[in-house]
Design an enzyme around this catalytic site. Structure first.
Site, mmCIF file in Angstrom:
data_model
loop_
_atom_site.group_PDB
_atom_site.id
_atom_site.type_symbol
_atom_site.label_atom_id
_atom_site.label_comp_id
_atom_site.label_asym_id
_atom_site.label_seq_id
_atom_site.Cartn_x
_atom_site.Cartn_y
_atom_site.Cartn_z
ATOM 1 N N ASP A 1 1.153 -0.995 -0.206
ATOM 2 C CA ASP A 1 -0.002 -0.132 0.114
ATOM 3 C C ASP A 1 0.797 1.104 -0.108
ATOM 4 O OD1 ASP A 1 -2.368 -1.490 -0.060
ATOM 5 O OD2 ASP A 1 -2.434 -1.211 2.179
ATOM 6 N N ASP B 1 0.766 3.513 2.105
ATOM 7 C CA ASP B 1 0.727 4.972 3.431
ATOM 8 C C ASP B 1 2.017 3.832 4.594
ATOM 9 O OD1 ASP B 1 0.240 2.283 3.568
ATOM 10 O OD2 ASP B 1 -1.664 2.931 4.817
#
Ligand code: 0RA
Length: 659
Positions: free
Chosen positions: A519, A521
């Site tokens: 991801d 993030d």
């Protein structure tokens, strides 16, 4: 007209002068024709090399005892100024060439070295070709010299003098200031990277204690209206360097073992200590240049440490608890060191010339380090015992790990194909065209399985936080399900030779591209760091041979009103897409979706943005990236709290952007 003797002399000199000019021009012309031969390459690396070439000369002044300040500035047009307070390049007449010594240094290849007595010049390596190379490869260069109460100046373009050396003022100091702008018709990259310059300057400050180096970036202004600037300076030298790299590790001895001595014109500076981690971390340098692949100096260092500790342990009967003899590797677990040598005529070996070859250096370093280590062990029995206990632990763990590994490898044979159940393999059996995606999470793994090209792309989902490699003992690593899956999916194994040295066996490697897909993030980047740390420590060769990549999923999807859309990988692209899609319409109607995780994309989106070889961006991981991941990771996960807090606080602003 009568020709006097004096006139004849002048004519002869003028003749020499022309000849020397032609020679100089031919030399610099060669540099422009084949820049790679002189500075390695014309990409970003070569571009930065120009700065090191100039700074190396200022460092030589420091080594000769005349310079303690080197100020570097990046200007808005990517030209560079390096200003030092050394003696200043000589400006008097060079008798043989009949021109200013300054002009000789700036136009004759390798002339810099002929002047000074410093013998620790690098030959064979890439540094040390001289400021004249920088001159040849710059469309503008200006030299200003403060010397003998005056200020001298000369300007060049592509190595050709545009002015004569002239006095432009008076001065009460000495020093050299070189400003140059790399020729954009020669370099593919023209943008200087602050971080690259800063990292190397930090290293140089540690390696040359006492020098003060500053870096100022005029392309960036802070909120206070001041240019971005930093100072690098170390009074502690190698010991401080060691503290910097071991910052987050828990050291097991009070203070580093340190030695500075020289023999046969070889200067040896070493600082080392043991920490509670399981990996060895040796940074080595020859004439201030990082030898990434080590060499005879590092061998000499390792030999001495192993020899002295083995001797000590045997004398005190400290190895009686273990059945196996401690291997050389056991003595290196948790060993951190900086090994810096100065060698008059270094020979560099290896493909990247990153390995010292001079055979005589091994014995010199081994003797000097051995002596220091001997004194240390004698004077610090408590600490000595702690180090030997660590070696004993390493040997015990190695034995346990070998058993665990054999279990795993035997099991594979028993279960037939042996491939992990979670692996969605590709149909191709040709490793050269096959790719393995390591995907964070079962759900993203599922999407990737649908989106992939099953002919050459395989998917292995990894569950959440795989395993904290920092804290786990090695045998635990081989018992971990996710780690075992990575080993078996890749088809690699670890073997141990009779000396206890471990080798990664890549003969049966099933994929030549291993892509980490997490991801975009904070959590995703932690997991990427974790996986990279694992690769750095246990699959070093895989990284070294260029098989490991990081996928870059997009950060945004920007949607217009008529169904049109754009993927964006950064803020600049996002702004551009928003402007373009709003063109003529209402900017508020443009929708921006921030992709927090891979799970927010459907299979088709994941394919077109992140997996399709014709459209994706893959970042090749080099060993430096992996090493940095290892450093960041031990800081985040290691047992020392203060550096972790400092790191998190320093990066808090980035964390917010990503969240
Ligand atoms: C030749 C001879 C001497 C110094 C230098 C070159 C020199 C070159 C550079 C390049 C950047 N900064 C520099 N500083 C010095 C020796 C000078 C003497 O003997 O006085």
């Amino acid at each position: 007209m009568e020709t006097t003797n004096e006139n004849k002399d002048l004519q002869a000199k003028a003749g020499d002068y022309d000849a020397s000019n032609i020679q100089a021009l031919e030399g610099l012309e060669a540099v422009r024709k084949r820049p790679g031969m002189y500075i390695g390459s014309t990409d970003s690396k070569g571009l930065h090399h120009l700065v090191w070439e100039v700074i190396d000369n200022s460092i030589d002044e420091h080594l000769a005892g005349y310079c303690d300040l080197i100020e570097t500035t990046i200007h808005t047009d990517n030209s560079i100024t390096v200003r030092d307070n050394g003696r200043g390049i000589p400006t008097g007449m060079h008798e043989k060439l009949q021109k200013s010594a300054l002009e000789v240094v700036l136009t004759v290849l390798h002339a810099g070295g002929k002047f000074d007595k410093n013998t620790y010049k690098v030959s064979g390596g890439l540094h040390g070709v001289g400021v004249s190379c920088v001159n040849a490869l710059s469309d503008y260069l200006r030299a200003e010299v403060h010397r003998e109460g005056k200020v001298f100046e000369q300007e060049y373009s592509k190595g050709i003098p545009q002015t004569t050396v002239s006095v432009i003022g008076e001065s009460g100091r000495t020093g050299t200031t070189i400003t140059f702008r790399p020729d954009a018709t020669i370099f593919e990259a023209t943008e200087y990277k602050y971080d690259i310059l800063a990292a190397r300057m930090r290293e140089m400050a540690f390696l040359n204690k006492g020098i003060r180096m500053t870096l100022t970036d005029e392309r960036e202004t802070g909120p206070d209206g001041q240019y971005k600037t930093e100072e690098f300076h170390s009074e502690g030298g190698l010991v401080e360097f060691l503290e910097y790299i071991d910052n987050s590790k828990h050291r097991i001895t009070e203070s580093p073992i340190q030695v500075s001595a020289s023999a046969d014109d070889v200067v040896v500076d070493v600082a080392f200590q043991y920490n509670s981690s399981y990996s060895e971390n040796v940074y080595s340098f020859v004439n201030n240049i990082n030898t990434r692949e080590g060499g005879t100096h590092v061998n000499g260092f390792r030999m001495a440490v192993t020899r002295l500790l083995r001797q000590y342990g045997e004398e005190k009967d400290l190895f009686k608890k273990i059945k196996v003899k401690p291997s050389a590797e056991d003595f290196r677990e948790g060993l951190s060191a900086i090994v810096s040598v100065k060698v008059p005529e270094p020979q560099f070996k290896g493909q990247t010339k990153g390995e010292l070859g001079n055979a005589e250096v091994t014995g010199i370093v081994s003797r000097i380090v051995g002596e220091a280590m001997g004194h240390f062990l004698e004077e610090n029995p408590k600490e000595a015992r702690k180090i030997v206990e660590k070696v004993v632990l390493a040997a015990t763990a190695r034995e346990a790990a070998r058993k665990a590994r054999e279990m795993v490898q035997r099991k594979n044979v028993l279960t037939g194909s042996g491939l992990p159940g979670k692996l969605a393999d590709c149909s191709s059996k040709d490793p050269a065209e096959s790719e393995l995606f390591l995907v964070e999470g079962d759900s993203a793994g599922g999407t990737a399985k649908q989106g992939r090209d099953r002919v050459f792309q395989a998917i292995l989902p990894l569950r959440g936080k795989i395993l904290n490699v920092e804290k786990a003992l090695e045998h635990k690593i081989y018992e971990n399900e996710e780690i075992k899956n990575i080993f078996t999916a890749l088809g690699v194994s670890i073997t141990e030779d009779e000396n206890g040295e471990r080798r990664l066996n890549l003969e049966k490697l099933r994929y030549h591209k291993i892509v980490i897909m997490c991801d975009a993030d904070v959590d995703g980047s932690h997991i990427t760091t974790l996986i990279l740390t694992f690769f750095f420590r246990y699959m070093h060769d895989l990284v070294k041979q260029g098989y490991v990549y990081i996928a870059s999923p997009p950060l945004y999807q920007v949607k217009g009103t008529k169904g049109q859309f754009r993927y964006c990988w950064n803020e600049i692209e996002r702004k551009q897409a928003q402007e373009e899609l709003a063109r003529g319409g209402n900017p508020d109607s443009v929708k921006v979706q921030r992709y927090k995780g891979l799970g927010e994309m459907n299979a088709e989106q994941l394919w077109e943005t992140t997996m399709d070889p014709t459209r994706r961006f893959l970042r090749l991981v080099n060993i430096e990236d992996a090493r940095e991941a290892d450093r960041v990771f031990s800081m985040l996960m290691g047992d020392e709290v203060p550096p972790r807090r400092a790191f998190i606080e320093a990066n808090a602003k980035y964390a917010k952007v990503d969240a």
